[in-house]
Design an enzyme around this catalytic site. Structure first.
Site, PDB file in Angstrom:
ATOM      1  N   ASP A 117     -62.771  16.820  45.811  1.00 57.34           N
ATOM      2  CA  ASP A 117     -63.309  15.775  45.151  1.00 57.34           C
ATOM      3  C   ASP A 117     -63.330  16.453  43.719  1.00 57.34           C
ATOM      4  O   ASP A 117     -64.060  16.986  43.163  1.00 57.34           O
ATOM      5  CB  ASP A 117     -64.916  15.792  45.399  1.00 57.34           C
ATOM      6  CG  ASP A 117     -65.496  14.540  44.968  1.00 57.34           C
ATOM      7  OD1 ASP A 117     -64.743  13.503  44.557  1.00 57.34           O
ATOM      8  OD2 ASP A 117     -66.703  14.370  44.885  1.00 57.34           O
ATOM      9  N   GLU A 172     -60.307   4.887  41.883  1.00 56.73           N
ATOM     10  CA  GLU A 172     -61.379   3.703  41.576  1.00 56.73           C
ATOM     11  C   GLU A 172     -61.392   2.607  40.883  1.00 56.73           C
ATOM     12  O   GLU A 172     -60.542   2.771  39.749  1.00 56.73           O
ATOM     13  CB  GLU A 172     -62.755   4.483  41.174  1.00 56.73           C
ATOM     14  CG  GLU A 172     -64.078   3.749  41.373  1.00 56.73           C
ATOM     15  CD  GLU A 172     -65.229   4.834  42.008  1.00 56.73           C
ATOM     16  OE1 GLU A 172     -66.372   4.290  42.154  1.00 56.73           O
ATOM     17  OE2 GLU A 172     -65.049   5.920  42.242  1.00 56.73           O
ATOM     18  N   LYS A 190     -61.026   2.737  45.721  1.00 55.25           N
ATOM     19  CA  LYS A 190     -62.174   3.080  45.736  1.00 55.25           C
ATOM     20  C   LYS A 190     -63.068   1.878  45.129  1.00 55.25           C
ATOM     21  O   LYS A 190     -62.872   1.311  43.951  1.00 55.25           O
ATOM     22  CB  LYS A 190     -62.692   4.173  45.167  1.00 55.25           C
ATOM     23  CG  LYS A 190     -62.421   5.355  45.918  1.00 55.25           C
ATOM     24  CD  LYS A 190     -62.716   6.804  44.965  1.00 55.25           C
ATOM     25  CE  LYS A 190     -64.268   6.935  45.109  1.00 55.25           C
ATOM     26  NZ  LYS A 190     -64.455   8.169  44.774  1.00 55.25           N
ATOM     27  N   THR A 226     -67.196   3.219  48.261  1.00 50.62           N
ATOM     28  CA  THR A 226     -68.017   4.338  47.611  1.00 50.62           C
ATOM     29  C   THR A 226     -69.594   3.914  47.424  1.00 50.62           C
ATOM     30  O   THR A 226     -69.626   2.771  47.763  1.00 50.62           O
ATOM     31  CB  THR A 226     -67.260   4.979  46.493  1.00 50.62           C
ATOM     32  OG1 THR A 226     -67.944   6.119  46.091  1.00 50.62           O
ATOM     33  CG2 THR A 226     -67.274   3.924  45.372  1.00 50.62           C
ATOM     34  N   PHE A 230     -73.097   9.086  50.413  1.00 48.02           N
ATOM     35  CA  PHE A 230     -73.235  10.035  49.665  1.00 48.02           C
ATOM     36  C   PHE A 230     -74.499  11.009  49.900  1.00 48.02           C
ATOM     37  O   PHE A 230     -75.831  10.624  49.675  1.00 48.02           O
ATOM     38  CB  PHE A 230     -73.670   9.222  48.206  1.00 48.02           C
ATOM     39  CG  PHE A 230     -72.384   9.046  47.159  1.00 48.02           C
ATOM     40  CD1 PHE A 230     -71.151   8.627  47.883  1.00 48.02           C
ATOM     41  CD2 PHE A 230     -72.449   9.092  45.936  1.00 48.02           C
ATOM     42  CE1 PHE A 230     -69.944   8.305  47.050  1.00 48.02           C
ATOM     43  CE2 PHE A 230     -71.377   8.622  45.052  1.00 48.02           C
ATOM     44  CZ  PHE A 230     -70.240   8.376  45.587  1.00 48.02           C
TER      45      PHE A 230
END
Length: 311
Positions: A16, A89, A125, A149, A171
């Site tokens: 990440d 993203e 994303k 996400t 998350f």
């Protein structure tokens, strides 16, 4: 074996970060980026040339297009290091605009394909709003794989699976943050609300035969990570990857299909009204989704300011 090596026996490890050196050091299969990680990376001396080149090569083009090309430049460079996929993203400011999200996903894939990267190696994303999930449903039918996400709740996960998206990123750390602040309690191990949320989603998916991959994300400590050993994927920051590599404590499998299939869960069918109501009933999910979108939007604006300063 150290903890990282043990974890790799049960779970696909994903880096990440936008930092190439960290990715090379830990040899993950996949990598994820987001606006905050790219913003952090381009402010480092070794990555500034990527930003400068994107601005220089696209003089006269809109700032948004320059940033799209910067994101693709990072993604392409990362794919030269890893064997698997990179997540890129979409603009968080499109989180409530289905058509604009579809258009952005198509545009990013077109840029990757123009750079010689096949769409199978890219995950787009998208925030797990109702509008984002609908956009992902369309993109998936076009062979554009999506990573949903900012996912904090079971209704978000169910809607994503029903839309047959490739992957979701619940998350863990941000759920933990909310409950710690709300209750004043410290949570560890299996008692961690973020860990429990991912376990519930994993069990739901496997019990009812969904193919959508579950990738735990946003970790605060290694305990949260090792409690999810057996999850399809886990995306982990370089700092926590290093801590796992430095420890030789035992890691045992915590999630598996057999136990999931025996879980006491009811299958839910969600339309837009029930999705919105269930999410609204979840104060944590509602607050963290809104906050997450705001934070990513703020970092997107900061990235635009950096681009403009170089023009």
């Amino acid at each position: 074996m150290n903890q990282l090596e043990q974890l790799k026996q049960y779970t696909t490890i994903v880096a990440d970060t936008g930092d190439f050196q960290s990715i090379e050091a830990f040899a993950p299969r996949d990598a994820t980026t987001n606006p905050s990680l790219i913003l952090k990376a381009v402010q480092k001396d070794q990555y500034k040339p990527l930003l400068e080149k994107a601005v220089r090569d696209n003089a006269g083009k809109p700032t948004g297009e320059v940033i799209d090309r910067l994101l693709v430049a990072f993604g392409t460079a990362i794919l030269n290091i890893i064997p698997g996929r990179v997540s890129t993203e979409t603009d968080a400011r499109l989180s409530f605009d289905t058509q604009a999200t579809i258009d952005k996903g198509r545009a990013l894939i077109a840029l990757y394909e123009a750079a010689g990267v096949s769409r199978e190696r890219i995950l787009i994303k998208i925030a797990s709003t109702w509008e984002g999930i609908r956009a992902a449903e369309v993109l998936e039918k076009e062979g554009i794989r999506c990573n949903m996400t900012l996912l904090f709740s079971l209704p978000q996960a169910i809607a994503c699976a029903d839309a047959q998206v490739q992957l979701i990123s619940p998350f863990v750390g941000r759920i933990y943050d909310w409950y710690k602040k709300s209750t004043g309690q410290e949570y560890t191990g299996a008692d961690d609300p973020g860990v429990q949320s991912v376990k519930r989603i994993y069990n739901y998916y496997r019990k009812f035969g969904y193919k959508t991959e579950v990738m735990g994300a946003s970790f605060r400590n290694t305990s949260q990570i090792t409690e999810l050993a057996g999850c399809d994927l886990l995306t982990i920051s370089p700092e926590l990857l290093q801590k796992l590599a430095d420890s030789d404590a035992a890691v045992t499998r915590k999630l598996n299909v057999e136990e999931a299939q025996g879980a006491d869960l009811q299958k839910l069918t969600l339309d837009e009204k029930s999705f919105r109501f269930m999410l609204n009933e979840d104060a944590m999910g509602t607050e963290k989704l809104s906050e997450g979108i705001r934070l990513f939007c703020a970092d997107a604006v900061k990235l635009e300011i950096l681009v403009e300063a170089l023009r």
